[in-house]
Design a protein around this motif. Sequence first.
Motif, PDB file in Angstrom:
ATOM      1  N   PRO A 121       0.808  -1.228   0.000  1.00 20.46           N
ATOM      2  CA  PRO A 121       0.000   0.000   0.000  1.00 20.46           C
ATOM      3  C   PRO A 121       0.840   1.278   0.000  1.00 20.46           C
ATOM      4  N   MET A 122       2.015   1.247   0.623  1.00 19.32           N
ATOM      5  CA  MET A 122       2.869   2.431   0.630  1.00 19.32           C
ATOM      6  C   MET A 122       3.459   2.677  -0.759  1.00 19.32           C
ATOM      7  N   ILE A 123       3.825   1.604  -1.441  1.00 18.75           N
ATOM      8  CA  ILE A 123       4.308   1.745  -2.821  1.00 18.75           C
ATOM      9  C   ILE A 123       3.202   2.339  -3.690  1.00 18.75           C
ATOM     10  N   ASN A 124       1.995   1.813  -3.541  1.00 23.03           N
ATOM     11  CA  ASN A 124       0.872   2.318  -4.332  1.00 23.03           C
ATOM     12  C   ASN A 124       0.584   3.787  -4.027  1.00 23.03           C
ATOM     13  N   LYS A 125       0.741   4.170  -2.777  1.00 24.98           N
ATOM     14  CA  LYS A 125       0.545   5.570  -2.382  1.00 24.98           C
ATOM     15  C   LYS A 125       1.537   6.479  -3.102  1.00 24.98           C
ATOM     16  N   ALA A 126       2.796   6.051  -3.145  1.00 24.35           N
ATOM     17  CA  ALA A 126       3.824   6.854  -3.817  1.00 24.35           C
ATOM     18  C   ALA A 126       3.525   7.000  -5.299  1.00 24.35           C
ATOM     19  N   VAL A 127       3.177   5.889  -5.933  1.00 18.79           N
ATOM     20  CA  VAL A 127       2.923   5.907  -7.379  1.00 18.79           C
ATOM     21  C   VAL A 127       1.720   6.783  -7.701  1.00 18.79           C
ATOM     22  N   LYS A 128       0.685   6.728  -6.885  1.00 19.64           N
ATOM     23  CA  LYS A 128      -0.507   7.556  -7.112  1.00 19.64           C
ATOM     24  C   LYS A 128      -0.199   9.044  -6.960  1.00 19.64           C
ATOM     25  N   LYS A 129       0.867   9.347  -6.232  1.00 16.54           N
ATOM     26  CA  LYS A 129       1.295  10.740  -6.083  1.00 16.54           C
ATOM     27  C   LYS A 129       2.326  11.136  -7.141  1.00 16.54           C
ATOM     28  N   GLY A 130       2.542  10.245  -8.101  1.00 16.16           N
ATOM     29  CA  GLY A 130       3.425  10.561  -9.203  1.00 16.16           C
ATOM     30  C   GLY A 130       4.891  10.255  -8.973  1.00 16.16           C
ATOM     31  N   ILE A 131       5.193   9.474  -7.925  1.00 16.09           N
ATOM     32  CA  ILE A 131       6.589   9.123  -7.624  1.00 16.09           C
ATOM     33  C   ILE A 131       6.827   7.660  -8.021  1.00 16.09           C
ATOM     34  N   PRO A 132       7.656   7.413  -9.028  1.00 16.27           N
ATOM     35  CA  PRO A 132       7.931   6.019  -9.412  1.00 16.27           C
ATOM     36  C   PRO A 132       8.703   5.286  -8.318  1.00 16.27           C
ATOM     37  N   VAL A 133       8.420   3.998  -8.191  1.00 18.28           N
ATOM     38  CA  VAL A 133       9.066   3.174  -7.167  1.00 18.28           C
ATOM     39  C   VAL A 133       9.688   1.945  -7.822  1.00 18.28           C
ATOM     40  N   ILE A 134      10.926   1.681  -7.446  1.00 12.22           N
ATOM     41  CA  ILE A 134      11.613   0.456  -7.845  1.00 12.22           C
ATOM     42  C   ILE A 134      11.844  -0.368  -6.587  1.00 12.22           C
ATOM     43  N   THR A 135      11.498  -1.645  -6.640  1.00 11.10           N
ATOM     44  CA  THR A 135      11.829  -2.531  -5.521  1.00 11.10           C
ATOM     45  C   THR A 135      13.188  -3.162  -5.793  1.00 11.10           C
ATOM     46  N   ILE A 136      13.968  -3.324  -4.723  1.00  9.50           N
ATOM     47  CA  ILE A 136      15.325  -3.839  -4.845  1.00  9.50           C
ATOM     48  C   ILE A 136      15.569  -4.918  -3.799  1.00  9.50           C
ATOM     49  N   ASP A 137      16.210  -5.998  -4.200  1.00 10.38           N
ATOM     50  CA  ASP A 137      16.543  -7.118  -3.319  1.00 10.38           C
ATOM     51  C   ASP A 137      15.333  -7.977  -2.961  1.00 10.38           C
ATOM     52  N   THR A 138      14.225  -7.346  -2.588  1.00 14.95           N
ATOM     53  CA  THR A 138      13.001  -8.079  -2.242  1.00 14.95           C
ATOM     54  C   THR A 138      11.827  -7.401  -2.940  1.00 14.95           C
ATOM     55  N   ASP A 139      11.033  -8.173  -3.660  1.00 17.93           N
ATOM     56  CA  ASP A 139      10.013  -7.611  -4.542  1.00 17.93           C
ATOM     57  C   ASP A 139       8.635  -7.527  -3.886  1.00 17.93           C
ATOM     58  N   ALA A 140       7.785  -6.684  -4.470  1.00 16.72           N
ATOM     59  CA  ALA A 140       6.361  -6.612  -4.120  1.00 16.72           C
ATOM     60  C   ALA A 140       5.597  -6.680  -5.440  1.00 16.72           C
ATOM     61  N   PRO A 141       5.517  -7.862  -6.054  1.00 20.69           N
ATOM     62  CA  PRO A 141       4.975  -8.001  -7.407  1.00 20.69           C
ATOM     63  C   PRO A 141       3.512  -7.609  -7.563  1.00 20.69           C
ATOM     64  N   GLU A 142       2.760  -7.608  -6.461  1.00 23.82           N
ATOM     65  CA  GLU A 142       1.343  -7.241  -6.541  1.00 23.82           C
ATOM     66  C   GLU A 142       1.125  -5.737  -6.405  1.00 23.82           C
ATOM     67  N   SER A 143       2.203  -4.999  -6.205  1.00 18.89           N
ATOM     68  CA  SER A 143       2.092  -3.545  -6.029  1.00 18.89           C
ATOM     69  C   SER A 143       2.170  -2.839  -7.382  1.00 18.89           C
ATOM     70  N   MET A 144       2.142  -1.505  -7.339  1.00 14.78           N
ATOM     71  CA  MET A 144       2.234  -0.693  -8.545  1.00 14.78           C
ATOM     72  C   MET A 144       3.675  -0.278  -8.841  1.00 14.78           C
ATOM     73  N   ARG A 145       4.640  -0.967  -8.255  1.00 17.01           N
ATOM     74  CA  ARG A 145       6.039  -0.633  -8.500  1.00 17.01           C
ATOM     75  C   ARG A 145       6.336  -0.746  -9.996  1.00 17.01           C
ATOM     76  N   SER A 146       7.315   0.029 -10.448  1.00 20.57           N
ATOM     77  CA  SER A 146       7.636   0.039 -11.882  1.00 20.57           C
ATOM     78  C   SER A 146       8.418  -1.194 -12.304  1.00 20.57           C
ATOM     79  N   THR A 147       9.363  -1.613 -11.448  1.00 21.34           N
ATOM     80  CA  THR A 147      10.173  -2.784 -11.765  1.00 21.34           C
ATOM     81  C   THR A 147      10.854  -3.302 -10.506  1.00 21.34           C
ATOM     82  N   TYR A 148      11.349  -4.502 -10.573  1.00 17.30           N
ATOM     83  CA  TYR A 148      12.144  -5.097  -9.494  1.00 17.30           C
ATOM     84  C   TYR A 148      13.527  -5.397 -10.023  1.00 17.30           C
ATOM     85  N   ILE A 149      14.540  -5.092  -9.234  1.00 16.17           N
ATOM     86  CA  ILE A 149      15.906  -5.470  -9.582  1.00 16.17           C
ATOM     87  C   ILE A 149      16.525  -6.238  -8.422  1.00 16.17           C
ATOM     88  N   GLY A 150      17.072  -7.402  -8.735  1.00 11.64           N
ATOM     89  CA  GLY A 150      17.682  -8.202  -7.677  1.00 11.64           C
ATOM     90  C   GLY A 150      17.740  -9.662  -8.043  1.00 11.64           C
TER      91      GLY A 150
END
Length: 337
Positions: A121-150
Motif C-alpha cells: 500500500p505504501m508503494i501504491n501511495k507513492a505511485v498515485k502521487k506521481g513518484i515512481p518506485v523500484i523494488t530492490i533485493d526483495t520484490d512486491a509483485p502485486e504492487s504498482m512498482r515500476s520494476t524489481y531489480i535483484g
Amino acid sequence: MNRTFIIYAILISLFITTLGFFFYFYQQVQIFDKKLEETNSSETRSSKHHFVLIGEEMGHDYWRLVGEGAKKAESRYDVVVQYEGGPKRSNPDEQLKLFDMAIKSKVDGIIIQALNDEFTPMINKAVKKGIPVITIDTDAPESMRSTYIGTDNYKAGQMAGQALIEDTDGKAIIGIVTGGMDKDNHQHQLRLEGFKDTIAQVEGIKIVAMAESNLSRVKAEEKAYEMLTEHDDITAFYGTSSLDGMGIVAAANNLNKNDLYVMTFDTLTENIRLLKKGKIDAIVGQQPFEMGEKSIEIMLDLLTGGNSVQDVYQTNVTIIRTSDLPLKGSERMGLLD
C-alpha cells in the motif's frame, strides 16, 4: 512485599527500555528528515533528480555495497542519491516510516526493499502521487512498482540445493539456519522453498532441523549449536543469509565438528576467508553493488523515457567454491576488500 517490589522493578525496567527504543527511533527519523531537507534545499537545486534509496540495514556489509553501487551511478549522472539516515538494524516499521517521509518530501523516485506485504500500500501511495518506485533485493509483485531489480531468490535456492546435492554425492543430513521464516522475510522464504523443492528429489538427503537467525551472526551460532547438540547426525548446513555461515562455522568450531558441509549466502570478506580455510564449502554469490548501480540507471530511464523498462531485472547468481578463487569480474562486485 518483596514480590510487589520485584514486579514494580520489572515494569519500570520495561518502561525504560521502551522509552529508549522510542528515542532511538525518533532520533533516526529526525536524522533522515534533516537529510531530506538539506538535500532538497541544496544539492537538488543544481541537479535534475533526487532519489531516495531505503535499504534494510545501513550497518550491514551487503547494504553498504548496494549503497556504493548507487553512489557510483550518482557520480556519472545528474542526480542526487540519498542513502543516509536509514535503519541501523533490520526494522520494517522504521523503513515504512522513512518511506512515508520520502513520499511527503516529493522526491523524484524511491528505491525500496519491500520486506513484507505492508510495503504494497505504501508503494501504491507513492505511485498515485506521481513518484515512481523500484523494488530492490526483495520484490512486491502485486504492487504498482515500476520494476524489481535483484536476485531471483527461488532460483538461488534451487541452485544452492543442486550444488549441495553435487558436493555431497546426494547424501546429507541437513540443518537449516535462515534469516527468517515469517512475513517480514520474503526473500528467505523463497530461498528455502527453492532449496527444499530441489533436494526433495533426492532420497539420500533430508532436513532434520531448521531455525531462524533473525539476520544475526550471534543468533545463527546459537541456533546451529542447538541443532548440533540435538542432532548429532547432521552432516551439512544451509544458511540463507550472509551472516548465517559465520555463525554456523563458529558453532561447529566450538563443538569440534570439523567435517560439516556448510553453504551460505554472499561473498563478504569474512565468508571468503572462511571459504579459503575450508570452513565454508560453497557461497551463493549475489550482486548487491550491481543492484544499487542499476537501480539508479533504471530510475532515470523511467523519468526520461530513454529506454523501455522491463518488469523484472534479475541480477546474476553464482555458486562459488574454493576452486573458483580468486574471484574475477562481476563476482568481485559482491566482495568487500
